[in-house]
Structure formats: C-alpha cells, structure tokens
Scaffold this motif. Structure first.
Motif, mmCIF file in Angstrom:
data_model
loop_
_atom_site.group_PDB
_atom_site.id
_atom_site.type_symbol
_atom_site.label_atom_id
_atom_site.label_comp_id
_atom_site.label_asym_id
_atom_site.label_seq_id
_atom_site.Cartn_x
_atom_site.Cartn_y
_atom_site.Cartn_z
ATOM 1 N N LEU A 190 31.362 -3.635 39.910
ATOM 2 C CA LEU A 190 31.366 -3.627 41.454
ATOM 3 C C LEU A 190 30.309 -2.605 41.840
ATOM 4 O O LEU A 190 29.988 -3.050 43.107
ATOM 5 C CB LEU A 190 32.869 -3.252 41.909
ATOM 6 C CG LEU A 190 33.880 -4.737 41.673
ATOM 7 C CD1 LEU A 190 35.168 -4.052 41.925
ATOM 8 C CD2 LEU A 190 33.296 -5.639 42.198
ATOM 9 N N ILE A 191 30.166 -1.709 41.450
ATOM 10 C CA ILE A 191 29.099 -0.544 42.013
ATOM 11 C C ILE A 191 27.762 -1.352 41.986
ATOM 12 O O ILE A 191 27.029 -1.152 42.860
ATOM 13 C CB ILE A 191 29.149 0.724 41.050
ATOM 14 C CG1 ILE A 191 30.610 1.573 41.632
ATOM 15 C CG2 ILE A 191 28.065 1.655 41.394
ATOM 16 C CD1 ILE A 191 30.499 2.633 40.625
ATOM 17 N N THR A 227 35.748 3.681 45.177
ATOM 18 C CA THR A 227 36.029 3.954 43.850
ATOM 19 C C THR A 227 37.230 5.145 43.762
ATOM 20 O O THR A 227 36.758 6.384 44.491
ATOM 21 C CB THR A 227 34.604 4.703 43.384
ATOM 22 O OG1 THR A 227 34.435 5.748 43.689
ATOM 23 C CG2 THR A 227 33.514 3.407 43.281
ATOM 24 N N THR A 228 38.381 4.860 43.243
ATOM 25 C CA THR A 228 39.568 5.680 43.623
ATOM 26 C C THR A 228 40.080 6.315 42.576
ATOM 27 O O THR A 228 40.062 5.798 41.448
ATOM 28 C CB THR A 228 40.431 4.587 44.606
ATOM 29 O OG1 THR A 228 40.537 3.384 43.815
ATOM 30 C CG2 THR A 228 39.901 4.482 45.874
ATOM 31 N N ALA A 229 41.180 6.935 42.935
ATOM 32 C CA ALA A 229 41.890 7.829 41.821
ATOM 33 C C ALA A 229 43.337 7.251 41.839
ATOM 34 O O ALA A 229 43.757 6.622 42.624
ATOM 35 C CB ALA A 229 41.777 9.275 42.208
ATOM 36 N N GLU A 230 43.881 7.845 40.811
ATOM 37 C CA GLU A 230 45.292 8.033 40.645
ATOM 38 C C GLU A 230 46.012 6.357 40.570
ATOM 39 O O GLU A 230 47.244 6.251 40.560
ATOM 40 C CB GLU A 230 46.039 8.595 41.816
ATOM 41 C CG GLU A 230 45.896 10.225 41.693
ATOM 42 C CD GLU A 230 46.604 10.826 42.585
ATOM 43 O OE1 GLU A 230 47.732 10.450 43.060
ATOM 44 O OE2 GLU A 230 46.442 12.264 42.800
ATOM 45 N N GLU A 231 45.277 5.656 40.088
ATOM 46 C CA GLU A 231 45.656 4.095 40.174
ATOM 47 C C GLU A 231 46.990 4.011 39.016
ATOM 48 O O GLU A 231 47.851 3.407 38.961
ATOM 49 C CB GLU A 231 44.549 3.120 39.760
ATOM 50 C CG GLU A 231 45.212 1.854 39.756
ATOM 51 C CD GLU A 231 45.526 1.253 38.752
ATOM 52 O OE1 GLU A 231 46.302 -0.021 38.664
ATOM 53 O OE2 GLU A 231 45.305 1.618 37.716
ATOM 54 N N TYR A 291 22.380 -4.386 35.359
ATOM 55 C CA TYR A 291 23.368 -4.264 34.249
ATOM 56 C C TYR A 291 23.264 -3.197 33.482
ATOM 57 O O TYR A 291 24.091 -2.435 32.897
ATOM 58 C CB TYR A 291 23.129 -5.576 33.357
ATOM 59 C CG TYR A 291 23.584 -5.426 32.214
ATOM 60 C CD1 TYR A 291 24.947 -5.650 31.801
ATOM 61 C CD2 TYR A 291 22.715 -5.397 31.065
ATOM 62 C CE1 TYR A 291 25.181 -5.476 30.301
ATOM 63 C CE2 TYR A 291 22.966 -5.423 29.605
ATOM 64 C CZ TYR A 291 23.948 -5.331 29.309
ATOM 65 O OH TYR A 291 24.466 -5.369 28.125
ATOM 66 N N GLN A 292 21.829 -2.632 33.297
ATOM 67 C CA GLN A 292 21.431 -1.708 32.545
ATOM 68 C C GLN A 292 21.969 -0.435 32.960
ATOM 69 O O GLN A 292 22.499 0.730 32.448
ATOM 70 C CB GLN A 292 20.054 -1.431 32.446
ATOM 71 C CG GLN A 292 19.223 -2.768 31.743
ATOM 72 C CD GLN A 292 19.780 -2.565 30.101
ATOM 73 O OE1 GLN A 292 20.277 -1.713 29.621
ATOM 74 N NE2 GLN A 292 19.519 -4.089 29.413
ATOM 75 N N LEU A 293 21.917 -0.377 34.420
ATOM 76 C CA LEU A 293 22.441 1.052 35.214
ATOM 77 C C LEU A 293 23.887 0.982 34.996
ATOM 78 O O LEU A 293 24.591 2.115 34.799
ATOM 79 C CB LEU A 293 21.884 0.748 36.779
ATOM 80 C CG LEU A 293 20.824 1.075 36.934
ATOM 81 C CD1 LEU A 293 20.641 0.754 38.764
ATOM 82 C CD2 LEU A 293 20.500 2.486 36.963
ATOM 83 N N ALA A 294 24.560 -0.299 35.096
ATOM 84 C CA ALA A 294 26.181 -0.315 35.077
ATOM 85 C C ALA A 294 26.478 0.370 33.582
ATOM 86 O O ALA A 294 27.356 1.119 33.625
ATOM 87 C CB ALA A 294 26.621 -1.513 35.204
ATOM 88 N N VAL A 295 25.909 -0.282 32.515
ATOM 89 C CA VAL A 295 26.278 0.233 31.090
ATOM 90 C C VAL A 295 26.244 1.772 31.083
ATOM 91 O O VAL A 295 26.890 2.252 30.555
ATOM 92 C CB VAL A 295 25.697 -0.657 30.009
ATOM 93 C CG1 VAL A 295 25.894 -0.035 28.981
ATOM 94 C CG2 VAL A 295 25.947 -2.051 30.170
ATOM 95 N N THR A 296 24.797 2.177 31.272
ATOM 96 C CA THR A 296 24.638 3.696 31.354
ATOM 97 C C THR A 296 25.625 4.413 32.082
ATOM 98 O O THR A 296 26.310 5.231 31.631
ATOM 99 C CB THR A 296 23.345 3.880 31.636
ATOM 100 O OG1 THR A 296 22.334 3.124 31.133
ATOM 101 C CG2 THR A 296 23.106 5.438 31.676
ATOM 102 N N LEU A 312 35.371 -3.881 48.211
ATOM 103 C CA LEU A 312 35.374 -3.945 46.637
ATOM 104 C C LEU A 312 35.891 -2.624 46.098
ATOM 105 O O LEU A 312 35.447 -1.397 46.323
ATOM 106 C CB LEU A 312 33.750 -3.723 46.217
ATOM 107 C CG LEU A 312 32.658 -4.964 46.919
ATOM 108 C CD1 LEU A 312 31.237 -4.900 46.822
ATOM 109 C CD2 LEU A 312 33.392 -6.270 46.566
ATOM 110 N N ASN A 313 36.732 -2.826 45.258
ATOM 111 C CA ASN A 313 37.667 -1.359 44.951
ATOM 112 C C ASN A 313 37.862 -1.609 43.376
ATOM 113 O O ASN A 313 38.331 -2.481 42.892
ATOM 114 C CB ASN A 313 38.975 -1.518 45.498
ATOM 115 C CG ASN A 313 39.855 -0.578 45.019
ATOM 116 O OD1 ASN A 313 40.853 -0.912 44.468
ATOM 117 N ND2 ASN A 313 39.582 0.762 44.932
#
Length: 354
Positions: free
Chosen positions: A111-112, A132-136, A8-13, A69-70
């Motif tokens: 998700l990461i 982990t993708t672009a242009e959505e 969680y801490q990693l995700a927020v940072t 996981l996207n």
C-alpha cells in the motif's frame, strides 16, 4: 514514480528493514521512525501522532472524495515454535521470512508503494490518504482510532490484511460481555438463599438458543458463545453471584449498540460490555472498488476475524497480499511474488475508478 517494478523492489527492501526491527504493539516507535523517514525521502510530507504515520497525495483537493489506504506495522511476539531468527528477513525459494512479514508487512509495503504511485499525479478523481498505524494486534486505542479525527473526511477505505488478494466485503464485529447473575447467599443445608447459578442458567440457555430476527447476507446469523463461567466459594454456601463471559460475533445486519440493547431486554443478569468499539463493517458489492476487483478475477467473502476495519465508520474493503492462515505462525513468511501481485492489483483496481 510510476514504474511498478521499481516500486516492488522498494517495497521488498522496506519490508526487510521493517522485519529487522522489533515492533510489538505499543513498542512500534522505531518502525514508525523508519516509515516516516522512508516517505520523506520520497518527497512525501508526513504527519505523526505517537507511532502512527499518515500522509496525503501531493495535489490533495478538498473538493474531491478521499480514499483511505491503511495497514499496520505492529506485530505479535514470536511464538515458541520459531526455528529461524524472527528478525532475519531472508528470501529463500521465493519466500521472505520474518515476524510480521505476512501480517501485515506485505500489505503495508504494498500500500505504501501504491500511495507513491499516485502521490505526484495531478487530476486524480480521488484523493489518497495513507495511514500506517500501530496497536492493531491488540485493538489498542492509540492506533488508527487515535488519528481518525486527523484524517479528515474519508469516503471509503482499503484495509491491508492478508487475504490472498481476495475481497473481504464484510467483517464481523466483536463484543465481549461480562454478565453477572445476582442471588442471595445462604446455607446449602437449609431452604434459604437464592442460587445465582440457577438464575444464570436461564440466561445462559437464552444466549445459546436465541436467534436474532435479521441475518446477514454474507455471514448469516449473529453468533453468541458463553465461554467462561465462575461462581461459588465453598460447597455448603449458596452462591450470591454467578459471573459468566459471552463472546458475541456481530454481523453487518446490526450495529453493536442494537445487539446490546436486544440482549439486555431478554436477560435478567447484569450485562457489561468490555467495549463496543469493534464494529461490524461492510461495503456494498455494487461499490466501484468491489466491482473493479471482481473484474480482475477476485472473489468476495465475509471475514470472520477482526481488524482495524472495525474502527471505521465508512465503507471499507479488506484485501491484501499474503495468507491469513500464515499469520502468527512460527517461521512466518510472505511470497515476494504476492507483494508484486498485490501492488499491481491494487493499482489496477484504483486506476479503474480514477
């Protein structure tokens, strides 16, 4: 790495770092750099094509099924109503502010974190593929669609979009049709020519009133709306053409190609779809991942909005922390507790089927 609090801490940072970097659609190279570096720092072997980053779990076994996981790291541009710096990712009163925090940064970093949770485990029932993708935000062709061939066989997917961690088990598809009714020009004062507007009116009435035979259990009927019309050049000339646009929201009862064929059988105008890429999607309510979510108190629903889920040809569920109502709003935010809850619920759902 198995400590959910550390994750969680990693995700927020990570989310704060992502927000600080502008990442408009087609301009996501710097956030792609950040994600790539972050994963590599945590022992993940990454792959990259343009601004898309993907990876598999360390003990990938081709004999086992694979879960996708996207989520996406591009954003829209900040609207004029912002009162805060859209790139200043401050946390105030439990809210993490910033452009892309809710759509879909909270989902992406959750998700990461979940991928890292499972990455080093042995003897998993499923493999994991993180994309982990672009242009959505622009339904671009250089996002998820570009790398699907590189991801290998996928058995089902979790698409991270803000749903308050409720389960979108179906998503409407979208087709935009450019229709042209052809007539013949003539002088309006004489009985000559063939008025294309009158021909178009017949087809427009069909679009307004037609009911497709099959209806979705989740969405009900397909919705077709004529939204733009253009014809004529001056008052005394019978128009030779009338062009109109139709917005078609396709349900999981049909494929886009089927709907297009039925439309062409019933109207006399020329019908050209701008794209049939944005497909309706769904996952059976009986699927293990859906049942895992229901067992955790989650509810199911059908999503009226489109996402990268529309590009997948596998069963998929759209679920993630944050609230769709906050997407693209001024002073966008996600509650940090939503990220914590998202990580925990994703893990519990996936552990129950592994």
């Amino acid at each position: 790495m198995t400590d959910s609090n550390n994750l969680y801490q990693l995700a927020v940072t990570l989310l704060q770092q992502l927000i600080s970097i502008p990442s408009f659609s087609k301009e996501e190279d710097r956030t792609a750099d950040l994600i790539n570096e972050f994963l590599q720092q945590h022992g993940v072997t990454t792959h990259r094509k343009l601004n898309n980053i993907w990876a598999w779990n360390r003990h990938f076994d081709p004999a086992k099924p694979t879960i996708l996981l996207n989520s996406h790291h591009d954003t829209v541009k900040p609207n004029s109503g912002y009162t805060r710096d859209p790139y200043d990712a401050k946390i105030e009163d439990g809210k993490l502010f910033g452009l892309g925090s809710n759509d879909a940064g909270g989902c992406l970093v959750s998700l990461i974190a979940v991928f890292l949770y499972f990455h080093d485990r042995e003897n998993l029932k499923y493999n994991f593929c993180l994309a982990t993708t672009a242009e959505e935000e622009i339904s671009g062709v250089n996002g998820l669609e570009l790398i699907i061939p590189d991801l290998g066989k996928l058995d089902f997917g979790i698409v991270g979009e803000p749903t308050l961690m409720q389960l979108a088990i179906a998503e409407r598809g979208l087709m935009v049709l450019d229709c042209t009714a052809h007539g013949r020009a003539g002088h309006a004062a004489r009985e000559e020519g063939e008025n294309a507007i009158y021909k178009a009116l017949t087809d427009i009435e069909w679009f307004r009133s037609f009911k497709f035979p099959k209806e979705s259990e989740v969405f009900g009927p397909i919705k077709m709306s004529v939204t733009i019309i253009n014809a004529g050049s001056q008052h005394n000339v019978v128009p030779a053409s009338c062009v109109f646009t139709v917005d078609v929201r396709v349900t999981d009862a049909y494929r886009n190609e089927e709907v297009l064929e039925i439309i062409r059988q019933h109207v006399s105008c020329e019908v050209k779809p701008r794209s049939i890429r944005l497909k309706p999607s769904s996952i059976p309510k009986e699927h293990a991942i859906v049942q895992a979510g229901i067992a955790l108190g989650r509810t199911t629903y059908g999503s009226p909005t489109t996402s990268d889920q529309s590009l997948l040809d596998i069963p998929s569920i759209k679920v993630g922390p944050g609230d769709s109502a906050r997407s693209h709003t001024a002073d966008e935010f996600v509650y940090v507790d939503e990220i914590r809850e998202g990580i925990e619920l994703y893990i519990k759902m996936l552990e129950s089927i592994n």
